[in-house]
Design a protein around this motif. Sequence first.
Motif, mmCIF file in Angstrom:
data_model
loop_
_atom_site.group_PDB
_atom_site.id
_atom_site.type_symbol
_atom_site.label_atom_id
_atom_site.label_comp_id
_atom_site.label_asym_id
_atom_site.label_seq_id
_atom_site.Cartn_x
_atom_site.Cartn_y
_atom_site.Cartn_z
ATOM 1 N N ASP A 143 51.376 -16.820 -18.164
ATOM 2 C CA ASP A 143 50.868 -17.641 -17.060
ATOM 3 C C ASP A 143 51.918 -17.863 -15.982
ATOM 4 N N ALA A 144 53.082 -17.212 -16.114
ATOM 5 C CA ALA A 144 54.207 -17.478 -15.211
ATOM 6 C C ALA A 144 54.466 -16.309 -14.275
ATOM 7 N N PHE A 145 55.378 -16.541 -13.331
ATOM 8 C CA PHE A 145 55.913 -15.485 -12.475
ATOM 9 C C PHE A 145 57.383 -15.283 -12.835
ATOM 10 N N ILE A 146 57.919 -14.127 -12.433
ATOM 11 C CA ILE A 146 59.318 -13.845 -12.724
ATOM 12 C C ILE A 146 59.953 -13.127 -11.540
ATOM 13 N N HIS A 147 61.086 -13.653 -11.095
ATOM 14 C CA HIS A 147 61.830 -13.041 -10.003
ATOM 15 C C HIS A 147 62.977 -12.242 -10.598
ATOM 16 N N LEU A 148 63.116 -10.966 -10.210
ATOM 17 C CA LEU A 148 64.112 -10.075 -10.794
ATOM 18 C C LEU A 148 65.270 -9.808 -9.833
ATOM 19 N N SER A 149 66.480 -9.849 -10.395
ATOM 20 C CA SER A 149 67.696 -9.455 -9.674
ATOM 21 C C SER A 149 68.331 -8.297 -10.436
ATOM 22 N N GLU A 205 49.139 -7.089 -8.254
ATOM 23 C CA GLU A 205 49.347 -8.150 -7.265
ATOM 24 C C GLU A 205 50.604 -7.895 -6.442
ATOM 25 N N GLY A 206 51.584 -7.231 -7.061
ATOM 26 C CA GLY A 206 52.809 -6.906 -6.343
ATOM 27 C C GLY A 206 53.764 -8.076 -6.218
ATOM 28 N N TYR A 207 54.703 -7.937 -5.296
ATOM 29 C CA TYR A 207 55.783 -8.910 -5.123
ATOM 30 C C TYR A 207 55.364 -10.049 -4.205
ATOM 31 N N PHE A 208 55.663 -11.266 -4.647
ATOM 32 C CA PHE A 208 55.496 -12.447 -3.807
ATOM 33 C C PHE A 208 56.887 -12.967 -3.459
ATOM 34 N N LYS A 209 57.140 -13.218 -2.199
ATOM 35 C CA LYS A 209 58.469 -13.635 -1.758
ATOM 36 C C LYS A 209 58.965 -14.803 -2.592
ATOM 37 N N ASN A 210 60.170 -14.618 -3.120
ATOM 38 C CA ASN A 210 60.865 -15.596 -3.959
ATOM 39 C C ASN A 210 60.239 -15.776 -5.347
ATOM 40 N N ALA A 211 58.939 -15.906 -5.442
ATOM 41 C CA ALA A 211 58.327 -16.093 -6.767
ATOM 42 C C ALA A 211 58.468 -14.839 -7.622
ATOM 43 N N GLY A 212 58.411 -13.665 -6.993
ATOM 44 C CA GLY A 212 58.556 -12.422 -7.735
ATOM 45 C C GLY A 212 57.224 -11.841 -8.156
ATOM 46 N N TYR A 213 57.069 -11.585 -9.454
ATOM 47 C CA TYR A 213 55.902 -10.876 -9.985
ATOM 48 C C TYR A 213 55.232 -11.680 -11.081
ATOM 49 N N SER A 214 53.938 -11.494 -11.209
ATOM 50 C CA SER A 214 53.253 -12.031 -12.376
ATOM 51 C C SER A 214 53.844 -11.392 -13.626
ATOM 52 N N VAL A 215 54.131 -12.193 -14.637
ATOM 53 C CA VAL A 215 54.685 -11.653 -15.878
ATOM 54 C C VAL A 215 53.741 -10.633 -16.497
ATOM 55 N N ARG A 216 52.466 -10.721 -16.210
ATOM 56 C CA ARG A 216 51.497 -9.743 -16.723
ATOM 57 C C ARG A 216 51.801 -8.338 -16.203
ATOM 58 N N GLU A 217 52.500 -8.225 -15.061
ATOM 59 C CA GLU A 217 52.833 -6.920 -14.485
ATOM 60 C C GLU A 217 54.258 -6.478 -14.823
ATOM 61 N N LEU A 218 54.935 -7.244 -15.665
ATOM 62 C CA LEU A 218 56.357 -6.985 -15.912
ATOM 63 C C LEU A 218 56.605 -5.641 -16.585
ATOM 64 N N LEU A 219 55.826 -5.291 -17.603
ATOM 65 C CA LEU A 219 56.110 -4.066 -18.354
ATOM 66 C C LEU A 219 55.931 -2.805 -17.513
ATOM 67 N N PRO A 220 54.804 -2.622 -16.793
ATOM 68 C CA PRO A 220 54.723 -1.441 -15.923
ATOM 69 C C PRO A 220 55.795 -1.421 -14.846
ATOM 70 N N LEU A 221 56.167 -2.599 -14.339
ATOM 71 C CA LEU A 221 57.226 -2.653 -13.330
ATOM 72 C C LEU A 221 58.559 -2.198 -13.923
ATOM 73 N N LEU A 222 58.873 -2.640 -15.123
ATOM 74 C CA LEU A 222 60.133 -2.237 -15.750
ATOM 75 C C LEU A 222 60.136 -0.745 -16.066
#
Length: 404
Positions: A383-389, A300-317
Amino acid sequence: METAEIRKKASGKWLEDEISRISIRKPEIMRDQLGFGYEFSCSLSENSGSLIIRVKPENNEGIQGEWRLYRSFSTGLPEEIRIFPINDGNVFVSIKPPESPQKKPVLSIEVYGLKLCENIPVGVSFENLYHLPLKDIYEMTETLTPWYIFSHDESNYVDIISVAASIRNLLPRLVYTEDGAFDENGKPVHIKDLSPQTEKEMEGENIIGGVNCSGFVKWIVDGIIRPAAGNGLFIPPLKTPTDNPGTHFTNPYKEQRDLFFGLDWCRNLAAAVVTLNAGKTIMPAESGADVTYSVFADGEGYFKNAGYSVRELLPLLYYLAVREPGCFYLGAVNRVRGDPPLRQYHHIAAFFPYFSRETGFTVLVFESAVETGIPVFIERNKDAFIHLSRIKVPEAGRFMLQNE
């Protein structure tokens, strides 16, 4: 080790023979001209729809160097080749046959369940791939394929491992306290009004103070700020609004429900570290701290301000660990909830992704003064999104936590 030579030698017997014959063969060790051994074996896939033929270096404890051919058990036709260039079964090259004789095989790279690239044409017949070295595939596709994802240098992660170890060592000296944090002088206070924490809130042996999720990540960042600046960060500026998705509809609930608190807090903390390193004030919008990549072909990629679906967190990291070695990330967890239903940034966690020779790819998760396993965090927040800094860790000797 490259298996191309031995695959060519065994192709007729193990790769191209009738499926009924291959499926009943026992594992076999074959040797190349230098005497190195390779094990050939096969098994049914979990759904029994494919026969998986494996070629791997003899006595290889990990998956690095393994080569697999998937063939349909019912038709015998080839379905996929998988190649594992590194010792991580979640990161591999996949090549599938062409959809028609006029087309070419197509390559993708999968990273923890998402494709970093897909449909990259490979300029040989699928059967030629049975005995083609990986370096030849690389040369044919290097301009279109992110081969860098298989490359990392463990020495680039020494500082982040050291910082994470310091955090872990001091966790027993913290307790969870609602609205708790340390002020610029390291005194335990409450975020809302800076009132001191009570002895009852800090009950326990050798406890230095109480923190909630926000106060905890400030405590971590103060470990970067204090050694250089002489004190930690002041709390009020960390509440300053940033470029958040507020509207006339959300404004009446902004303070009442702390809608954007977690997002603003993370961005201001990250900007403070950028300011320290730059030697001048850098505002969050100009800090470059937001992670905004959309790199996965099927994500799904990045959504402005909301960030990423937590389901995509591990491959992103994983991607971030390769591309930005030595960074850790503050994650503002957000969901649409409440009455009326509005997006709320209600929790913060810190993520430390790295590679080591002992553990391979690893993600340490710290939140609210405890360490959490990454699978547990993902399951809890799926079920959440996560914004990373992003925050660059300093050299190990330049990081010092409160009361360390």
